[in-house]
Design an enzyme around this catalytic site. Structure first.
Site, PDB file in Angstrom:
ATOM      1  N   ASP A 243       4.476 -10.888  -1.625  1.00  0.00           N
ATOM      2  CA  ASP A 243       5.613 -10.098  -2.069  1.00  0.00           C
ATOM      3  C   ASP A 243       5.573 -10.069  -3.597  1.00  0.00           C
ATOM      4  OD1 ASP A 243       7.874  -8.552  -2.174  1.00  0.00           O
ATOM      5  OD2 ASP A 243       8.996  -9.704  -0.697  1.00  0.00           O
TER       6      ASP A 243
HETATM    7  C1  BGC Z   1      10.745  -6.906  -1.557  1.00  0.00           C
HETATM    8  C2  BGC Z   1       9.738  -6.232  -0.662  1.00  0.00           C
HETATM    9  C3  BGC Z   1       9.251  -4.953  -1.302  1.00  0.00           C
HETATM   10  C4  BGC Z   1       8.684  -5.266  -2.672  1.00  0.00           C
HETATM   11  C5  BGC Z   1       8.124  -4.061  -3.397  1.00  0.00           C
HETATM   12  C6  BGC Z   1      10.257  -7.025  -2.996  1.00  0.00           C
HETATM   13  O1  BGC Z   1      11.266  -7.438  -3.862  1.00  0.00           O
HETATM   14  O2  BGC Z   1      11.047  -8.172  -1.034  1.00  0.00           O
HETATM   15  O3  BGC Z   1      10.313  -5.986   0.586  1.00  0.00           O
HETATM   16  O4  BGC Z   1       8.317  -4.320  -0.486  1.00  0.00           O
HETATM   17  O5  BGC Z   1       9.718  -5.815  -3.465  1.00  0.00           O
HETATM   18  O6  BGC Z   1       9.103  -3.230  -3.871  1.00  0.00           O
END
Ligand code: BGC
Length: 715
Positions: A243
């Protein structure tokens, strides 16, 4: 490939407008970037692909990622709302529309589906989730993967999916986002991992490791999850992305002393690609030079990523021509959004058949509330690319539907859902007093749910309950339409309204769907994918709980006001309930009313006894005793009475959406193979255990229509 080029493939960088610097372009040209995210201008994306293909030594095209969560320009209901449709077909179609639209911008990889089971409505990300149940979530996970990825990823308009967040994120303590999770392995496997297994079986290209800490080991460093379960047990051949910056966050968790150790942990655990953060490009080479990470491991990880690029046909077709794809927000896309919204709305309560409103009996209707005409808010969380100018609001749609026949008066009453000001309430009361009925559009605007937007109090925010009370006093029928990103505790307004339509955040076409439901053009057919608590202290509350050694029953429950002053100890029930809340939810999982009148009869099991490896058919008759045609979601629940570990009191095992004309009677059958009853028992092996089972068929998890069967072991 040089080592630097391999590490480059494992590096995803932010390329949003502000971050699309010369540095990013140079890094791509130098073969030090395998993927970008957050650039949605097709010319810019094509330019980045050109640099990758023409200027980098190996010419490897880029994965272009984006959070396409519930639509791109055309926005479907939030995922929790989509789950309320209990309709994998419409959910699949919604993902197809999202993929096609996103593909016009050069996006070839969506960070979806989010398939974290959540049993905590305080958690803001429950809005993005499929709800509380592993079976429903698994069916929808597969449908979403099929929708994004299509049959052939190399075809135009299909994009790679990413099942997230692996795993357990939805169990964040107290529903506080990013918080710790502690999930026993047995529960992890029986509940939280199941939708991910379904996504892997459906061929999902990638998984995203969760931000969260699972039993003391953050998911990003969790070898058990990514090496043992995902690779060894499930045979996953795709790739895992971290993530956002979650590799470096291993240090903040307190797991590592520096970025290099974080990289060591993430790579050895099996995170193939790092999203943002750049700690792989800065540290991995040295870890390999020092002999701490084997190049063979890197080769496998890079292959995982390259296979995805091959599957996507990127080497043949790195560029995007939007004109070759269907137009954005075309009629088909809007119709899918309308149908999804229509089927997602749940009729929670309908006293004295207050709904549907009868157009020919009403002369005037008051439309009141902060969410009646809020084009942006009805879209919900995670709509980076959603176009609120496309939104059709309920106010607009009600006016369009009733034309000149009914006088529609509108007062917003509150600037937003959180507001505590009651200044315009008098005006709202005035129009309600002068009308034949009042429709209140209440709930939460989109900012109150989603990532990092958890709430500890899940009542209607601001002065909304007060608004309801004042409108109630007019004596007019009061209909509440509630839009929200989570279940709300509606106990304090339940008796103040005649009917409640729970519409989640219904997306672009929420208005037409809601108007049709209010006026009976269509009947509500959504069912709750998550339990609604009476009060926040009941959380976690979910239907598939364990029986406990002291199960509560209506006979044992004595609530606080009924405690006998003469013998207080003796008068309470000594069973598993709260003195102030009892043990039942406000609305159960699977609940959802209809304008038709559905009755279930004659449940039967095709056999009283089956052998291991056999199938039993459980069926019941469903009759529409009402006067309108409507869809009903027929649900099958099972209880395994005795297990090597304690088993839930009910588990969803099947569901079917069927449409019945008035007076129509159908038999709905479900085939259950003994494998469908397998679970991870005391030895952590997936197996079906012989013994007695109960099975129920009905319109919610509370149905009482039951049959029985027994599985006998061959030997
Ligand atoms: C979130 C993800 C997301 C990623 C990219 C993160 O903060 O937890 O679900 O895909 O950001 O935007």
């Amino acid at each position: 490939m040089t080592l630097a080029e391999k590490i480059g493939q494992m590096n995803q960088v932010n390329a949003s407008d502000d971050d699309m610097t010369d540095q990013v372009r140079q890094a791509i040209g130098a073969g030090r970037v395998g993927s970008v995210l957050n650039q949605v201008d097709v010319d810019s994306v094509n330019e980045l692909q050109r640099i990758a293909v023409e200027e980098s030594r190996l010419g490897i095209p880029l994965l272009v990622g984006r959070d396409v969560i519930h639509g791109f320009r055309t926005v479907m209901p939030i995922p929790l709302g989509q789950a309320a449709t209990w309709n994998p077909d419409i959910v699949r179609e919604g993902a197809q529309v999202a993929a096609r639209e996103a593909a016009t911008a050069g996006i070839n990889w969506a960070f979806a589906p989010m398939i974290d089971i959540s049993r905590d409505p305080r958690w803001g990300r429950i809005a993005e989730s499929p709800g509380e149940d592993p079976h429903l979530a698994s069916v929808l996970a597969a449908a979403l993967v099929e929708g994004y990825q299509g049959e052939d990823l190399a075809e135009r308009g299909t994009i790679a999916a990413c099942a997230k967040h692996f795993a357990g994120y939805g169990a964040s303590e107290s529903g506080r986002d990013y918080s710790t999770t502690n999930i026993p392995e047995n529960e992890l496997r029986n509940v939280y991992l199941r939708p991910f297994k379904a996504a892997v079986d459906a061929g999902v290209v990638s998984l995203m490791a969760s931000f969260s800490d699972l039993d003391g080991v953050p998911a990003t460093a969790n070898q058990f999850l990514m090496r043992k379960v995902l690779r060894e047990e499930w045979g996953f051949r795709g790739f895992v992305v971290s993530d956002w910056d979650s590799v470096r966050q291993l240090g903040i968790h307190g797991l590592t002393e520096n970025d290099r150790e974080s990289v060591f942990q993430a790579v050895t655990a099996g995170v193939d690609m790092e999203m943002a953060g750049e700690s792989y490009v800065n540290n991995l080479e040295e870890l390999i030079d020092d002999g701490r990470i084997d190049t063979a491991m890197i080769d496998t990880m890079v292959s995982n990523i390259l296979r995805a690029k091959i599957r996507l046909g990127l080497f043949e077709n790195p560029y995007t021509d939007p004109a070759a794809l269907p137009a954005i927000a075309n009629d088909e896309a809007l119709e899918t959004a309308r149908k999804a919204a229509l089927q997602s709305v749940v009729l929670l309560k309908n006293e004295h058949r207050a709904l549907p409103l009868s157009a020919n009996k009403l002369e005037s209707v008051a439309v009141i509330g902060p969410l009646a005409d809020a084009p942006y808010e009805q879209l919900g969380t995670w709509i980076f690319d959603g176009d609120s100018e496309l939104s059709v609001t309920p106010l607009q749609s009600i006016r369009d539907l009733v034309g000149d026949d009914i006088d529609i008066r509108y007062v917003r009453a509150m600037p937003n859902s959180r507001s505590r000001t009651t200044e315009s309430f008098a005006e709202a009361v005035e129009i309600a007093t002068d009308s034949d009925a009042a429709i209140l559009f209440l709930g939460e605007e989109s900012i109150l749910s989603g990532e990092a937007h958890s709430r500890a109090d899940i009542n209607l925010p601001g002065a909304q309950a007060e608004l309801v009370r004042r409108i109630r006093k007019t004596g007019k029928p009061v209909i509440a339409v509630i839009m929200a990103g989570r279940p709300l505790t509606l106990t304090n307004i339940l008796d103040e309204v005649d009917a409640i339509l729970f519409a989640w955040h219904p997306g672009t076409m929420g208005g037409p769907a809601i108007a049709d439901l209010l006026f009976g053009v269509e009947s509500p057919s959504g069912k709750l994918p998550v339990t609604f608590p009476r009060m926040v202290g009941q959380i976690p509350i979910y239907y598939s709980q364990k029986n406990t050694g002291k199960p509560p029953s209506p006979d044992t429950v004595v609530l606080i006001d009924d405690i006998d002053a003469r013998a207080p100890q003796l008068s309470t029930g000594m069973t598993a309930y709260h003195l102030d809340a009892g043990y039942t939810p406000l609305f159960a999982f699977g609940h959802g009313l209809s304008y038709a009148e559905f009755d279930y009869e004659n449940i039967r099991s095709s056999a009283q006894e089956i052998g291991m490896g056999d199938t039993v058919t459980i069926g019941a008759e469903l009759i529409n005793n009402g006067v309108v045609a409507a869809d009903e979601v027929v649900q099958l629940y099972v209880r395994d009475l005795v297990g090597s570990v304690t088993r839930p009191v009910r588990e969803l095992k099947g569901f079917k959406r069927v449409r019945l004309e008035p007076g129509e009677r159908v038999t709905v059958d479900f085939e259950l193979h003994t494998d469908d009853l397998a679970f991870f028992g005391r030895n952590m092996q997936l197996a079906t255990e012989a013994g007695d089972f109960h099975a129920w068929i009905g319109g919610s998890s509370e149905t009482g229509l039951r049959t029985e069967f027994r599985i006998i072991d061959g030997d």
